[in-house]
Design a protein around this motif. Sequence first.
Motif, PDB file in Angstrom:
ATOM      1  N   ASP A  86       0.863  -1.176   0.000  1.00  0.00           N
ATOM      2  CA  ASP A  86       0.000   0.000   0.000  1.00  0.00           C
ATOM      3  C   ASP A  86       0.899   1.225   0.000  1.00  0.00           C
ATOM      4  O   ASP A  86       1.395   1.634   1.035  1.00  0.00           O
ATOM      5  CB  ASP A  86      -0.920  -0.022   1.227  1.00  0.00           C
ATOM      6  N   THR A  87       1.164   1.760  -1.173  1.00  0.00           N
ATOM      7  CA  THR A  87       2.049   2.918  -1.272  1.00  0.00           C
ATOM      8  C   THR A  87       1.352   4.124  -0.690  1.00  0.00           C
ATOM      9  O   THR A  87       0.134   4.211  -0.668  1.00  0.00           O
ATOM     10  CB  THR A  87       2.438   3.199  -2.728  1.00  0.00           C
ATOM     11  N   GLY A  88       2.142   5.061  -0.223  1.00  0.00           N
ATOM     12  CA  GLY A  88       1.538   6.231   0.377  1.00  0.00           C
ATOM     13  C   GLY A  88       2.542   7.326   0.625  1.00  0.00           C
ATOM     14  O   GLY A  88       3.660   7.296   0.126  1.00  0.00           O
ATOM     15  N   LEU A  89       2.136   8.266   1.427  1.00  0.00           N
ATOM     16  CA  LEU A  89       2.903   9.454   1.727  1.00  0.00           C
ATOM     17  C   LEU A  89       2.755   9.742   3.212  1.00  0.00           C
ATOM     18  O   LEU A  89       1.664   9.604   3.773  1.00  0.00           O
ATOM     19  CB  LEU A  89       2.343  10.611   0.890  1.00  0.00           C
ATOM     20  N   GLU A  90       3.836  10.095   3.833  1.00  0.00           N
ATOM     21  CA  GLU A  90       3.792  10.444   5.252  1.00  0.00           C
ATOM     22  C   GLU A  90       3.996  11.946   5.373  1.00  0.00           C
ATOM     23  O   GLU A  90       4.965  12.490   4.852  1.00  0.00           O
ATOM     24  CB  GLU A  90       4.861   9.713   6.041  1.00  0.00           C
ATOM     25  N   ARG A 100      -0.126   9.646   7.974  1.00  0.00           N
ATOM     26  CA  ARG A 100       0.196   8.750   6.860  1.00  0.00           C
ATOM     27  C   ARG A 100      -1.002   8.661   5.936  1.00  0.00           C
ATOM     28  O   ARG A 100      -2.110   8.338   6.366  1.00  0.00           O
ATOM     29  CB  ARG A 100       0.558   7.366   7.375  1.00  0.00           C
ATOM     30  N   VAL A 101      -0.776   8.969   4.667  1.00  0.00           N
ATOM     31  CA  VAL A 101      -1.820   8.935   3.649  1.00  0.00           C
ATOM     32  C   VAL A 101      -1.466   7.815   2.686  1.00  0.00           C
ATOM     33  O   VAL A 101      -0.366   7.789   2.141  1.00  0.00           O
ATOM     34  CB  VAL A 101      -1.879  10.287   2.891  1.00  0.00           C
ATOM     35  N   THR A 102      -2.381   6.879   2.512  1.00  0.00           N
ATOM     36  CA  THR A 102      -2.152   5.759   1.606  1.00  0.00           C
ATOM     37  C   THR A 102      -3.080   5.878   0.398  1.00  0.00           C
ATOM     38  O   THR A 102      -3.906   6.790   0.339  1.00  0.00           O
ATOM     39  CB  THR A 102      -2.397   4.407   2.310  1.00  0.00           C
ATOM     40  N   THR A 103      -2.948   4.955  -0.504  1.00  0.00           N
ATOM     41  CA  THR A 103      -3.799   4.980  -1.696  1.00  0.00           C
ATOM     42  C   THR A 103      -5.263   4.740  -1.345  1.00  0.00           C
ATOM     43  O   THR A 103      -6.142   5.072  -2.121  1.00  0.00           O
ATOM     44  CB  THR A 103      -3.337   3.917  -2.705  1.00  0.00           C
ATOM     45  N   ARG A 104      -5.514   4.189  -0.162  1.00  0.00           N
ATOM     46  CA  ARG A 104      -6.891   3.922   0.252  1.00  0.00           C
ATOM     47  C   ARG A 104      -7.463   5.023   1.143  1.00  0.00           C
ATOM     48  O   ARG A 104      -8.601   4.938   1.572  1.00  0.00           O
ATOM     49  CB  ARG A 104      -6.966   2.595   0.991  1.00  0.00           C
ATOM     50  N   THR A 105      -6.696   6.076   1.416  1.00  0.00           N
ATOM     51  CA  THR A 105      -7.141   7.137   2.302  1.00  0.00           C
ATOM     52  C   THR A 105      -8.095   8.074   1.575  1.00  0.00           C
ATOM     53  O   THR A 105      -7.855   8.459   0.437  1.00  0.00           O
ATOM     54  CB  THR A 105      -5.939   7.952   2.823  1.00  0.00           C
TER      55      THR A 105
END
Length: 119
Positions: A86-90, A100-105
Amino acid sequence: MEIITGVERRRRWSVEEKLRLVAECDAPGNSVTRVSRQHDISRALLWTWRRQLRRGELGGGTDRGFLAVTLPTLPSGPTLLDGSADTGLEIVLPDGLHLRVTTRTDLDLVARVLTLLRR
């Protein structure tokens, strides 16, 4: 009677100039000291403008705050995701809070949370 001629020392700064100089202070490799020397401005004045910007007092009450964002280095070329990753951005806020923001957020939720945290 003594008449003093020369350039008036007091300068007037537009809101756009203040915002540009504050942003210049936050640029990578720059500092308040360096910008103040470059533009012959008091460091205290730059710090005052930065504080006013954080409080939303600079620019007629509009909120133009800056958040530092660091993006991770991504591998070059195409990448296959198998669904387990689950790739994302912190997002790290100045007070140390991590988000933390993921592709499902839900991005609307992220926007609401950031708005609440900035108050």
